[in-house]
Design a protein around this motif. Sequence first.
Motif, PDB file in Angstrom:
ATOM      1  N   GLU A  91       0.891  -1.120  -0.034  1.00 14.79           N
ATOM      2  CA  GLU A  91       0.060  -0.134  -0.039  1.00 14.79           C
ATOM      3  C   GLU A  91       0.836   1.376   0.033  1.00 14.79           C
ATOM      4  OE1 GLU A  91      -3.707  -1.568  -0.346  1.00 14.79           O
ATOM      5  OE2 GLU A  91      -3.421   0.679   0.214  1.00 14.79           O
ATOM      6  N   PRO A  92       0.495   2.154  -0.895  1.00 11.87           N
ATOM      7  CA  PRO A  92       1.405   3.443  -0.705  1.00 11.87           C
ATOM      8  C   PRO A  92       1.061   4.084   0.617  1.00 11.87           C
ATOM      9  CG  PRO A  92      -0.608   3.896  -1.967  1.00 11.87           C
ATOM     10  CD  PRO A  92      -0.865   2.161  -1.713  1.00 11.87           C
ATOM     11  N   ILE A  93       2.179   4.617   1.175  1.00 11.04           N
ATOM     12  CA  ILE A  93       2.103   5.438   2.362  1.00 11.04           C
ATOM     13  C   ILE A  93       2.634   6.697   2.085  1.00 11.04           C
ATOM     14  CG2 ILE A  93       2.840   5.519   4.835  1.00 11.04           C
ATOM     15  CD1 ILE A  93       3.965   2.703   4.461  1.00 11.04           C
ATOM     16  N   THR A  94       1.839   7.795   2.303  1.00  9.47           N
ATOM     17  CA  THR A  94       2.376   8.996   2.269  1.00  9.47           C
ATOM     18  C   THR A  94       2.799   9.625   3.550  1.00  9.47           C
ATOM     19  OG1 THR A  94       0.137   9.112   1.079  1.00  9.47           O
ATOM     20  CG2 THR A  94       1.255  11.201   1.140  1.00  9.47           C
ATOM     21  N   HIS A  95       4.096   9.876   3.408  1.00  8.76           N
ATOM     22  CA  HIS A  95       4.852  10.654   4.647  1.00  8.76           C
ATOM     23  C   HIS A  95       4.453  11.938   4.437  1.00  8.76           C
ATOM     24  CE1 HIS A  95       6.960   7.062   5.952  1.00  8.76           C
ATOM     25  NE2 HIS A  95       6.980   6.745   4.671  1.00  8.76           N
ATOM     26  N   LEU A  96       3.757  12.510   5.555  1.00  9.21           N
ATOM     27  CA  LEU A  96       3.473  14.041   5.657  1.00  9.21           C
ATOM     28  C   LEU A  96       5.045  14.675   6.425  1.00  9.21           C
ATOM     29  CD1 LEU A  96       0.085  13.888   7.248  1.00  9.21           C
ATOM     30  CD2 LEU A  96       0.624  14.505   4.853  1.00  9.21           C
ATOM     31  N   PRO A  97       5.182  15.714   5.878  1.00  8.48           N
ATOM     32  CA  PRO A  97       6.314  16.512   6.355  1.00  8.48           C
ATOM     33  C   PRO A  97       6.111  17.070   7.779  1.00  8.48           C
ATOM     34  CG  PRO A  97       5.230  18.096   4.990  1.00  8.48           C
ATOM     35  CD  PRO A  97       4.634  16.680   4.874  1.00  8.48           C
ATOM     36  N   ARG A  98       7.200  17.125   8.747  1.00  8.54           N
ATOM     37  CA  ARG A  98       6.827  17.435  10.096  1.00  8.54           C
ATOM     38  C   ARG A  98       6.428  18.831  10.097  1.00  8.54           C
ATOM     39  NH1 ARG A  98       9.761  14.808  14.167  1.00  8.54           N
ATOM     40  NH2 ARG A  98       9.296  16.402  15.661  1.00  8.54           N
ATOM     41  N   GLU A  99       5.319  18.755  11.168  1.00  5.85           N
ATOM     42  CA  GLU A  99       4.714  20.132  11.472  1.00  5.85           C
ATOM     43  C   GLU A  99       5.392  20.901  11.978  1.00  5.85           C
ATOM     44  OE1 GLU A  99       1.110  19.764  13.768  1.00  5.85           O
ATOM     45  OE2 GLU A  99       1.032  22.006  14.042  1.00  5.85           O
ATOM     46  N   LYS A 100       6.106  20.484  13.328  1.00  2.84           N
ATOM     47  CA  LYS A 100       7.059  21.135  14.428  1.00  2.84           C
ATOM     48  C   LYS A 100       8.470  20.685  13.908  1.00  2.84           C
ATOM     49  CE  LYS A 100       3.775  23.321  16.922  1.00  2.84           C
ATOM     50  NZ  LYS A 100       2.633  22.485  16.913  1.00  2.84           N
ATOM     51  N   PRO A 101       9.391  21.470  14.260  1.00  2.00           N
ATOM     52  CA  PRO A 101      10.580  20.969  14.181  1.00  2.00           C
ATOM     53  C   PRO A 101      11.161  19.970  15.406  1.00  2.00           C
ATOM     54  CG  PRO A 101      10.709  23.110  15.014  1.00  2.00           C
ATOM     55  CD  PRO A 101       9.361  22.877  14.771  1.00  2.00           C
ATOM     56  N   LEU A 102      12.055  19.244  15.156  1.00  3.98           N
ATOM     57  CA  LEU A 102      12.478  18.185  16.262  1.00  3.98           C
ATOM     58  C   LEU A 102      12.768  19.108  17.434  1.00  3.98           C
ATOM     59  CD1 LEU A 102      15.007  15.931  14.088  1.00  3.98           C
ATOM     60  CD2 LEU A 102      12.961  15.273  15.518  1.00  3.98           C
ATOM     61  N   PRO A 103      12.824  18.375  18.641  1.00  8.23           N
ATOM     62  CA  PRO A 103      12.953  19.132  19.934  1.00  8.23           C
ATOM     63  C   PRO A 103      14.391  19.343  20.025  1.00  8.23           C
ATOM     64  CG  PRO A 103      12.383  16.673  20.239  1.00  8.23           C
ATOM     65  CD  PRO A 103      11.991  16.937  18.922  1.00  8.23           C
ATOM     66  N   ARG A 104      14.851  20.492  20.532  1.00  6.99           N
ATOM     67  CA  ARG A 104      16.325  20.937  20.497  1.00  6.99           C
ATOM     68  C   ARG A 104      16.772  19.915  21.679  1.00  6.99           C
ATOM     69  NH1 ARG A 104      16.609  26.637  22.335  1.00  6.99           N
ATOM     70  NH2 ARG A 104      14.386  26.568  22.287  1.00  6.99           N
ATOM     71  N   TRP A 105      17.951  19.364  21.653  1.00  6.68           N
ATOM     72  CA  TRP A 105      18.697  18.773  22.657  1.00  6.68           C
ATOM     73  C   TRP A 105      18.797  19.467  23.959  1.00  6.68           C
ATOM     74  CZ3 TRP A 105      23.545  19.549  25.136  1.00  6.68           C
ATOM     75  CH2 TRP A 105      23.653  18.528  25.949  1.00  6.68           C
ATOM     76  N   ARG A 106      18.378  19.023  25.054  1.00  5.03           N
ATOM     77  CA  ARG A 106      18.543  19.682  26.490  1.00  5.03           C
ATOM     78  C   ARG A 106      19.511  18.844  27.047  1.00  5.03           C
ATOM     79  NH1 ARG A 106      12.801  21.006  27.142  1.00  5.03           N
ATOM     80  NH2 ARG A 106      12.618  23.210  26.200  1.00  5.03           N
TER      81      ARG A 106
END
Lengths: 155, 289
Positions: free
Chosen positions: B7-22
Motif C-alpha cells: 500500500e502506498p504510504i504518504t509521509h507527511l512532512p513534520r509540522e513542528k521541528p525536532l525538539p532541541r537537545w537539552r
Amino acid sequence: MWPLTEEEMRVMFEKIAKYIGENLQLLVDRPDGTYCFRLHNDRVYYVSEKIMKLAANISGDKLVSLGTCFGKFTKTHKFQLHVTALDYLAPYAKYKVWIKPGAEQSFLYGNHVLKSGLGRITENTSQYQGVVVYSMADVPLGFGVAAKSTQDCRK
Amino acid sequence: MVVQLPEPITHLPREKPLPRWRPLTRWQQFSCLKGICPKKKTHLVWDEVSGQWQWRWGYQCTRDDTKESLIEVPSNAYPLEDQFTKRIKAKKEQMAKNKLNRLCNSARVHKMQLPSVAGLHPIGNQSKEELGRAMQVAKVSTASVECFQKCLSKEKAPWGSGKKRKFQPLLGDFVAEKKNQLELLHVMNSKKPQLDVMQATNKQMREDDQKEAAKRRKMRQKGKRKGGQQGLGNKRKGGPPNQGGKRKGGQPSQGGKGKWGLGGKINSRLRGFGDKRKGGQHPGRKRRK
C-alpha cells in the motif's frame, strides 16, 4: 489596616495643609479625644481611637471602611483628597469662596466656578491656592484650587 | 504475472521541528550512571473516594491534600496547631524547592549563577551589586557576639537588602504617634518662607487701588459739593473694594502707609492701623468682583 509611614504622612499633610494650613494641628491634636489616621487598602481614614480598636477585630478583607475617609494614595504614591474630607476641611479652611445660588448646581455637577458665578472670595487668596467652596448660606459644598488670585478676580 | 505492491504510504512532512537537545539535569545524569530507568506511570488514577478517574498530577489531582475539608488531628501533634495551614505551607515549600531545583539546573546549563548566590562564588568580573551582596553576606557571617564589622565612611548597604516595608504597630503608642505628627507639622511649617512675595505684592497692589479709590471719592465729593448737591455719603454702591471684616492669620494691617514689610518677618498676630481706617469701611457689604 496600618498607621501611615513618615513619607505617607508628610505627603498627606502637605496636601491637606494647602486647604487648612496651620489648623492641621487641630485635627492631629484634639481636646475631645484621640483621633488617628489609618491606612486601609490605600485609603486613609481619620478615625477615633475607640472606633479603631473595634475595627481592628474585623479581618482586613472584610473591612470596608472606618471613620471618615480623607482620601487615597494612588499607585504612584500621590495623595488624592476626597470630598468626604470636607466635614473636616470646612471649619478650618483658610481661604474660602462663596458662589451665587445660580452657580451652585453647576458646581455640584462638576463644573468649574466662573467669575460670573463667584459671589465672594477671601482677601489675599493667591493663585493656585487651595480653597473651600461655600454656598451663599455658608454651607460647604466642596473644595478646589483657585485658578486666579483675588486680584485677578477683580479685573 | 501480477505483483502485489504494498500500500502506498504518504509521509507527511513534520509540522513542528525536532525538539532541541537539552542537557541532562542532575537527576537524569545520576540515573544514567546508575542505570535507573523511569517507570511509565499512567496519567489517570482510579480514585475510590470519589469513584472517578482523576489525574495523577496537575490540575485537580488526587494527591492534593490541601483541598480536604476535614482533617484528623494526629495524636502526637500540638492540639492548637492549624492542620490546614500546615498542609498548605508544606505544599508551598515543596513548590518552592522544585522551582529552586529547576533554576539551579538551568543556571548550570547556561553557566550562570542564581541571583541569590551571585557574587559568593566569583568566576570573573563581578558587578557592583554582586560585590555588595557578597559583602553583606560576609558581614552577617562574621558578625558574632558584639563583634560586628565596621562600615567604611561612605559605604552604603546594597540595594534590596533590609526589610521590604516597616510598619508601626496598629495599636501602638498614641501619644508618641501624636508627638511625631506634631513634630512633622512643625518642621513643615518652619520650612515655609516667612515673607510670601506673591501675597506681599498683591497686598501692595490692593492698597494702591484703595488709595486711588479714596482719592477718586474725594474728588467726586468735592466736585458735587461745588455743584450744589449734597454728597451721597455712605450710600455709594460702586465704591472701593471692601477690606473685609474677617482677616484671619496671614498679613498684618499696614494702614494706608504703603510700606512693604517689617524687615524680613511678618507674623500673623499683628492688628495694626488698618482696622481703624477712616471712612470707607463697610463690614457687611458684598465684595465687588
